[in-house]
Design a protein around this motif. Structure first.
Motif, PDB file in Angstrom:
ATOM      1  N   TYR A 209       0.931  -1.452  -0.035  1.00  0.00           N
ATOM      2  CA  TYR A 209       0.261  -0.315  -0.080  1.00  0.00           C
ATOM      3  C   TYR A 209       0.795   1.696  -0.254  1.00  0.00           C
ATOM      4  CZ  TYR A 209      -4.382   3.011   1.066  1.00  0.00           C
ATOM      5  OH  TYR A 209      -4.617   3.965   0.996  1.00  0.00           O
TER       6      TYR A 209
ATOM      7  N   TYR B 284      -2.730   0.009  -3.074  1.00  0.00           N
ATOM      8  CA  TYR B 284      -2.407  -0.753  -2.708  1.00  0.00           C
ATOM      9  C   TYR B 284      -1.403  -1.811  -4.639  1.00  0.00           C
ATOM     10  CZ  TYR B 284      -4.072  -2.772   1.310  1.00  0.00           C
ATOM     11  OH  TYR B 284      -3.451  -2.695   2.714  1.00  0.00           O
TER      12      TYR B 284
ATOM     13  N   SER C 263      -8.686   0.760  -2.106  1.00  0.00           N
ATOM     14  CA  SER C 263      -7.471  -0.023  -1.760  1.00  0.00           C
ATOM     15  C   SER C 263      -7.661   1.128  -0.235  1.00  0.00           C
ATOM     16  CB  SER C 263      -5.876   0.798  -1.993  1.00  0.00           C
ATOM     17  OG  SER C 263      -5.683   0.554  -3.055  1.00  0.00           O
TER      18      SER C 263
END
Lengths: 441, 441
Positions: free
Chosen positions: A316, A333, A359
């Protein structure tokens, strides 16, 4: 009328009545703020940075992402509603045949986006993007596409607005799966296999490897390069952008209404993820909670390809959206922009990152992730086809495979959960992939 | 719920609620009696003659044809309703994009049968036929198919009933358009290109011409020959039979309800015709009149391929349903059972006759006929695709072409008629034909 003929004689909703008039601005409803994009140089984007890339309205919507506390709803422009009304609301169906095939005593529902214009969920965002371009007086939209779902949708949407459409299509799909290319070309779009000879970056990659299969990241890079020499053109993105995720919330809001009408409360909600915009749109009401969804909170499950394990094995962090570091960077990510997946049939999943919104939701454990192999996906798609007569896009088959996993888990625990998934696109245009996989050729 | 989000907040019909519970027995409602089939020897068929060919229930329904004054409605068995509920009701849509593309000031509506299991209207009759076979304790259904719409539908329906499915597929389609073959084989059906090496008649034709393209009549002849050595098998027909036309009335009855709900009264109703069962099912309520349709009587227009001008240039007489004179004879418009059409992409229209019911309606001028060339059909299909994003099967494109002709006529006369057509199947599986026609390959 001969009322005796009808099971449900007082059904009163006119067929095809559109039920949703606004999109849901999820960023305003989350307890965490959504990181804004950064320029290629690493500075936080201002709207001016985006305006030269996207249409002005898309840039404005993209900037909504980071601004906590804004209006939770965005009105859908009447011209867009008019196009949506051509195919929405889409059906919510119970998969009784599939339940039977699995011997499952719980319930399985699916939302059908495969009957939409050009056969997938993509028109939900192609339509507003083309309309914004027209309103701004632009002449062209440039984009990239994997298997071609997005390119087909944009070709359709731009044609209605008399905007030129240029598409960089992942070269593996361009060569081996020409059907969506035919559809784009029939619609009048200009389609290049990417990497292509029309850009410097494309020529460089082809010089290194003349049989280069391409990727979505490379296609986006070529689109960005093409954009630089065309002042009346902008980039259109079918996934990865906040605005595309916003547009896709039309699915989730419509779904929430259908679930209430049909008295269904899902325990598990499953969707496949390429960039993740379809999925985030689909789950939007559950993430938002009341008043958008007043029922129990279901488990939300994003299913990616095991060949591109971004959510299950990526990092991330900030990364460029394209392979050449020409686009803005977004916090997501990612497997790194140079990541090249193996050859695969689910071209739409072939990308090195996932959308910043998805994400963020994964990072804060608001959604779970799972990875499914191509084999398992096709096998699940075949089983679903046998049971329901509906052929799902290989992308959607990943979600169907995960449904089978959930059913198996339920059976082990003696549970009868209600499982809901998004059938994001038709597989009729991917039959070559099915035929190849099952050795029918 | 956040009601402000919804245009139509009181819409109450649960999505996917089936609205029709009976089929319409048109033969009982006509002022003319429908000629019964004759045996290959020229004697009027008794139910015993049919029982050895069809399932017992299909034979019973087939005999309804000639018996004036019978019940106008036939209950749909619950097991069949259960399957119908997987995909019905199908959408009735207004083609606003197509109206705009044509500059038409009237209205155009279409009934979508392209999103059905396996992509066409064919499951409407495949489902009951498979269920009858199961109830009778049979082990196999044998059939012929042209482009494969019918074969795919029967393969799906038989699988659910655990009945073996054998398909003789017109050899031109088998070789050049393998996508529906893949779908049938994925479903577990046994598919032979017809003429095939598995029957005497097939071997004879191949000996004469090894590159024989086949026809529906030849396929049906091979199916009949195969049937003779298999006592637990019966023939299943997707068109040309009265029972298949009866089953397809589910479309028309559902349509009539939708038209009333939406306040639409069509002036012209258009459908393509191969055998004609889809078309007769579609127009059933208009032919029946009150109480099935209380509105104005529209003009009913059957559109055939100009390459196979049965309705516009054939004779009305008794003829065998197959090319080898193995099946019963029916009274119909026909070009003669030996007729071999030129190579064409709309494989489903490739047949030497039209159904007795449609033929009777044409003979008494209750419906009109028109013929459309392959070129005009594909051009119309492309225009419709550009406007609506929906790719129609080449068969359905014939109806769309006729819609354009009607629009042109209306414009000449300054009329604003409401035109309705049946989108009988998806064109995604015929993209090779489109690509070939528009030279995209």
């Amino acid at each position: 009328m001969a009322h005796s003929l009808f099971v449900n004689e007082y059904g009163t909703r006119p067929s095809g009545t559109l039920s949703v008039a606004r999109w849901l601005n999820l960023a305003a409803l989350l307890p965490w703020s959504l990181p804004l994009p950064q320029t290629a140089e690493g500075r936080q984007c201002e709207i001016e940075d985006l305006n030269s890339i996207y249409t002005e309205e898309c840039s404005r919507l993209e900037m909504l992402a980071g601004e906590y506390g804004r209006a939770p709803e965005i009105s859908i422009p009447p011209a867009v509603l008019e196009q949506y009304a051509k195919y929405r609301p889409t059906p919510l169906r119970r998969a009784r045949g599939f339940e039977k095939a699995l011997g499952y005593e719980g319930k399985i529902f699916f939302k059908r986006e495969d009957g939409n214009p050009t056969g997938s969920h993509k028109p939900n965002t192609a339509v507003p993007q083309a309309w914004y371009a027209k309103e701004q007086g632009l002449e062209e939209l440039i984009t990239d596409t994997g298997a071609g779902q997005w390119g087909c949708a944009l070709a359709w949407a731009t044609r209605a607005c008399k905007i030129r459409c240029t598409v960089f299509m992942t070269r593996g799909s361009y060569k081996n799966k020409p059907y969506r290319r035919y559809l784009m070309e029939m619609m009048g779009a200009h389609v290049f296999g990417s990497p292509s000879e029309t850009t410097k970056s494309g020529r460089r990659l082809l010089a290194e490897d003349p049989s280069h299969e391409g990727s979505l990241g490379i296609g986006m890079g070529e689109a960005m390069e093409a954009l630089r020499s065309r002042p009346n053109a902008r980039l259109a993105l079918g996934c990865m952008s906040y605005y595309a995720a916003l547009h896709q919330t039309v699915i989730g809001l419509e779904l929430a209404q259908q679930l209430v009408e049909d008295g269904v409360e899902p325990d598990v909600v499953i969707g496949c993820v390429g960039g993740g915009t379809n999925f985030t749109g689909f789950i939007a009401p559950f993430v938002a909670g009341p008043p958008y969804w007043n029922g129990q909170q279901p488990r939300l499950l994003a299913v990616e390809s095991a060949s591109i394990p971004v959510l299950t094995r990526g990092e991330y962090r900030y990364e460029h959206a394209d392979a050449f570091a020409l686009t803005r960077m977004v916090k997501m990510y990612t497997l790194g922009r140079a990541f090249l997946p193996e050859r695969m049939h689910a071209g739409g999943l072939r990308y090195h990152g996932k959308s910043p919104l998805l994400s963020l939701l994964l990072h804060h454990k608001r959604v779970d992730a799972a990875a499914v192999t191509t084999d398992d996906a096709f096998n699940a798609g075949k089983l679903f086809y046998e049971a329901e007569g509906i052929l799902a896009a290989p992308e959607s088959c990943h979600a169907i495979s995960q449904v089978i996993t959930e059913v198996t888990d339920c059976e082990k625990r003696g549970e009868k959960k209600t499982i809901l998934f998004c059938l994001s696109g038709t597989g009729y245009l991917d039959l070559a992939g099915y035929a190849d996989h099952f050795k029918l050729v």
